[in-house]
Design an enzyme around this catalytic site. Sequence first.
Site, PDB file in Angstrom:
ATOM      1  N   THR A  40       0.984  -1.257   0.043  1.00  0.00           N
ATOM      2  CA  THR A  40       0.036  -0.063  -0.059  1.00  0.00           C
ATOM      3  C   THR A  40       1.010   1.152   0.040  1.00  0.00           C
ATOM      4  O   THR A  40       0.359   2.296  -0.309  1.00  0.00           O
ATOM      5  CB  THR A  40      -0.688   0.001   1.203  1.00  0.00           C
ATOM      6  OG1 THR A  40      -0.271  -0.108   2.520  1.00  0.00           O
ATOM      7  CG2 THR A  40      -1.885  -1.220   1.084  1.00  0.00           C
ATOM      8  N   HIS A  45       7.375   1.468   7.637  1.00  0.00           N
ATOM      9  CA  HIS A  45       7.947   2.292   8.678  1.00  0.00           C
ATOM     10  C   HIS A  45       8.182   1.241   9.749  1.00  0.00           C
ATOM     11  O   HIS A  45       7.973   0.103   9.574  1.00  0.00           O
ATOM     12  CB  HIS A  45       6.987   3.215   9.055  1.00  0.00           C
ATOM     13  CG  HIS A  45       5.714   2.785   9.166  1.00  0.00           C
ATOM     14  ND1 HIS A  45       5.223   1.955  10.522  1.00  0.00           N
ATOM     15  CD2 HIS A  45       4.425   2.924   8.492  1.00  0.00           C
ATOM     16  CE1 HIS A  45       3.838   1.637  10.579  1.00  0.00           C
ATOM     17  NE2 HIS A  45       3.367   2.080   9.238  1.00  0.00           N
ATOM     18  N   HIS A  48       5.742  -1.663  10.828  1.00  0.00           N
ATOM     19  CA  HIS A  48       5.760  -2.765  10.046  1.00  0.00           C
ATOM     20  C   HIS A  48       6.874  -3.792  10.399  1.00  0.00           C
ATOM     21  O   HIS A  48       6.772  -4.805  10.167  1.00  0.00           O
ATOM     22  CB  HIS A  48       5.889  -2.409   8.382  1.00  0.00           C
ATOM     23  CG  HIS A  48       4.851  -1.625   7.968  1.00  0.00           C
ATOM     24  ND1 HIS A  48       5.303  -0.380   7.411  1.00  0.00           N
ATOM     25  CD2 HIS A  48       3.485  -2.047   7.945  1.00  0.00           C
ATOM     26  CE1 HIS A  48       3.946   0.004   7.028  1.00  0.00           C
ATOM     27  NE2 HIS A  48       2.976  -0.828   7.047  1.00  0.00           N
ATOM     28  N   LYS A  82      -9.803   2.134  10.717  1.00  0.00           N
ATOM     29  CA  LYS A  82     -10.575   3.373  10.023  1.00  0.00           C
ATOM     30  C   LYS A  82     -11.810   2.935   9.600  1.00  0.00           C
ATOM     31  O   LYS A  82     -12.375   1.786   9.190  1.00  0.00           O
ATOM     32  CB  LYS A  82      -9.836   4.049   9.230  1.00  0.00           C
ATOM     33  CG  LYS A  82      -8.359   4.296   9.404  1.00  0.00           C
ATOM     34  CD  LYS A  82      -7.800   5.260   8.414  1.00  0.00           C
ATOM     35  CE  LYS A  82      -6.302   5.524   8.672  1.00  0.00           C
ATOM     36  NZ  LYS A  82      -5.508   6.231   7.790  1.00  0.00           N
ATOM     37  N   ARG A  86     -10.637   1.873   1.950  1.00  0.00           N
ATOM     38  CA  ARG A  86      -9.183   2.340   1.498  1.00  0.00           C
ATOM     39  C   ARG A  86      -9.708   2.839   0.082  1.00  0.00           C
ATOM     40  O   ARG A  86     -10.427   2.084  -0.949  1.00  0.00           O
ATOM     41  CB  ARG A  86      -8.302   1.125   1.421  1.00  0.00           C
ATOM     42  CG  ARG A  86      -7.931   0.908   2.841  1.00  0.00           C
ATOM     43  CD  ARG A  86      -6.784  -0.322   2.586  1.00  0.00           C
ATOM     44  NE  ARG A  86      -6.463  -0.602   3.922  1.00  0.00           N
ATOM     45  CZ  ARG A  86      -5.345  -0.170   4.813  1.00  0.00           C
ATOM     46  NH1 ARG A  86      -4.928   0.919   4.329  1.00  0.00           N
ATOM     47  NH2 ARG A  86      -5.154  -0.457   5.877  1.00  0.00           N
ATOM     48  N   GLN A 170      -6.868 -13.961   2.251  1.00  0.00           N
ATOM     49  CA  GLN A 170      -5.623 -14.021   3.376  1.00  0.00           C
ATOM     50  C   GLN A 170      -5.667 -15.722   3.653  1.00  0.00           C
ATOM     51  O   GLN A 170      -4.635 -16.459   3.990  1.00  0.00           O
ATOM     52  CB  GLN A 170      -5.938 -13.318   4.309  1.00  0.00           C
ATOM     53  CG  GLN A 170      -4.850 -13.630   5.462  1.00  0.00           C
ATOM     54  CD  GLN A 170      -4.581 -12.249   6.432  1.00  0.00           C
ATOM     55  OE1 GLN A 170      -4.864 -11.003   6.439  1.00  0.00           O
ATOM     56  NE2 GLN A 170      -3.857 -12.708   7.620  1.00  0.00           N
ATOM     57  N   ASP A 191      -4.365  -7.758  15.348  1.00  0.00           N
ATOM     58  CA  ASP A 191      -5.562  -7.405  14.543  1.00  0.00           C
ATOM     59  C   ASP A 191      -6.107  -8.416  13.532  1.00  0.00           C
ATOM     60  O   ASP A 191      -6.823  -8.468  12.583  1.00  0.00           O
ATOM     61  CB  ASP A 191      -5.676  -5.954  14.001  1.00  0.00           C
ATOM     62  CG  ASP A 191      -4.488  -5.809  13.047  1.00  0.00           C
ATOM     63  OD1 ASP A 191      -3.458  -6.398  13.101  1.00  0.00           O
ATOM     64  OD2 ASP A 191      -4.365  -5.152  12.172  1.00  0.00           O
ATOM     65  N   LYS A 228       0.697   5.306  20.441  1.00  0.00           N
ATOM     66  CA  LYS A 228       1.009   4.351  19.496  1.00  0.00           C
ATOM     67  C   LYS A 228       2.591   4.326  19.152  1.00  0.00           C
ATOM     68  O   LYS A 228       3.150   5.317  18.959  1.00  0.00           O
ATOM     69  CB  LYS A 228       0.260   4.587  18.174  1.00  0.00           C
ATOM     70  CG  LYS A 228       0.498   3.519  17.127  1.00  0.00           C
ATOM     71  CD  LYS A 228      -0.523   3.561  16.167  1.00  0.00           C
ATOM     72  CE  LYS A 228      -0.394   2.363  14.957  1.00  0.00           C
ATOM     73  NZ  LYS A 228      -1.496   2.525  14.126  1.00  0.00           N
ATOM     74  N   LYS A 231       5.186   6.654  16.112  1.00  0.00           N
ATOM     75  CA  LYS A 231       4.957   7.760  15.732  1.00  0.00           C
ATOM     76  C   LYS A 231       5.763   8.813  16.188  1.00  0.00           C
ATOM     77  O   LYS A 231       5.876   8.972  17.532  1.00  0.00           O
ATOM     78  CB  LYS A 231       3.413   8.017  16.004  1.00  0.00           C
ATOM     79  CG  LYS A 231       2.545   7.015  15.145  1.00  0.00           C
ATOM     80  CD  LYS A 231       2.430   7.367  13.550  1.00  0.00           C
ATOM     81  CE  LYS A 231       1.565   6.566  12.817  1.00  0.00           C
ATOM     82  NZ  LYS A 231       1.473   6.749  11.410  1.00  0.00           N
ATOM     83  N   THR A 232       6.080  10.006  15.508  1.00  0.00           N
ATOM     84  CA  THR A 232       6.789  10.997  16.311  1.00  0.00           C
ATOM     85  C   THR A 232       5.872  12.315  15.812  1.00  0.00           C
ATOM     86  O   THR A 232       4.943  12.409  14.937  1.00  0.00           O
ATOM     87  CB  THR A 232       8.218  11.236  15.593  1.00  0.00           C
ATOM     88  OG1 THR A 232       8.245  11.538  14.343  1.00  0.00           O
ATOM     89  CG2 THR A 232       9.017   9.867  15.955  1.00  0.00           C
TER      90      THR A 232
END
Length: 418
Positions: A40, A45, A48, A82, A86, A170, A191, A228, A231-232
Amino acid sequence: MNIIDDLKWRGAINQQTDAEGLKEIVKEKKIGLYAGIDPTGDSMHVGHLIPFMILKRFQLAGYRPYILIGGATGSIGDPSGKKSERTLQTMEQVEHNQQCLTKQMEGLFGKDGSFNIVNNYDWLSKLSLIDFLRDYGKSFNVNTMLNKEIVSSRLETGISYTEFTYQILQGIDFANLFKAHDVQLEIGGSDQWGNITGGIELIHKLHGSDAKAFGLTIPLMLKADGTKFGKTEGGAVWLDPEKTSPYEFYQFWINTDDRDVIKYLKYFTFLSHEEIEDLADKVKNEPYKREAQRRLAEAVTEFVHGKDAVLEAENITKALFSGDIKQLTTSEVEQGLKNMPSMEVTNEKKNIIEWLCDDTKIEPSRRQAREDVKNGAVRINGDKVTDVDFVIDPNAYFDGKFVVVRRGKKRYFLAKVK
């Protein structure tokens, strides 16, 4: 130590479909296992990395890891947490992303043949609609599918049939890898539990209830403050050095909270139990030395970017802390001051007071500029300047691309020469 016991010690296991069965089979044979990622985006990051660190541990222990890049599933999108669907990507973009992720995986896992990359487009694209419904659709109960958390959370706002059927695709992936490559374990985030169990149920229906297939999920990674992981303020921390420089990557890890650093050392490094426990004692007794953070930053940066990147990041860190930036290369200046206040200037030589006030706006007024220079509060390219008649030559350092200004003890500015 059994690899499952090691994973438990590292806090890397959330759920298992058959804990005793998995522990026994990894003793008996070097099983095949896999984790997947959809293309995607064109880079992973640090979030992952979480399942792939587990895969890497199995690889180092001699097992047979498979990395599945979802060329097919990535083209339709999974039902995220979300509340909206997508946006579908073009097949050209999916292909580009797939190539980028493949390159990153080869960097992490090597090219020695001890792991395999597969693409589910190779088998899912060959399924006709009739085959899909007859061979697989019959094996999935709609009531069970609706109860999967990732689906049930979307029922109020709505979910398309495309994203609803993602769990079937999947499941087909696991069944295909089980049959074609004797892959017996799927690893995923917490998840993914419903999708993983769906794949195991499909394998049992296709190959009998005694077929040995297992699922393992990893815990949701949260920081000690409840936010989380990964994240920054500037956004995600990417593995692509063009998106997040190796210096920024190193800084992300070295700034880890004392409350999190041992957890991250266990999870994101391959250090021994003994070394990690020794570092845990140092965090407890000498936290101000931040040895655990330095070891964490070194280990993860080397794993992702290599030894040279670690040396470069450490060199930049040392230079910025001491103020001795003349030792830095042009590339290192660009990395280290990437997020500092910056402005553009011409390559024209100018008086320092005029340049600081009029050209760069670093100083609010000429009076303040003169005062700061006379007091030794201004450094140009690492040199303290106290002469108000000093002339700045933008071509003098860093290949004529940058002028680095330090005002006071810590405030850096990067003037980019046009």
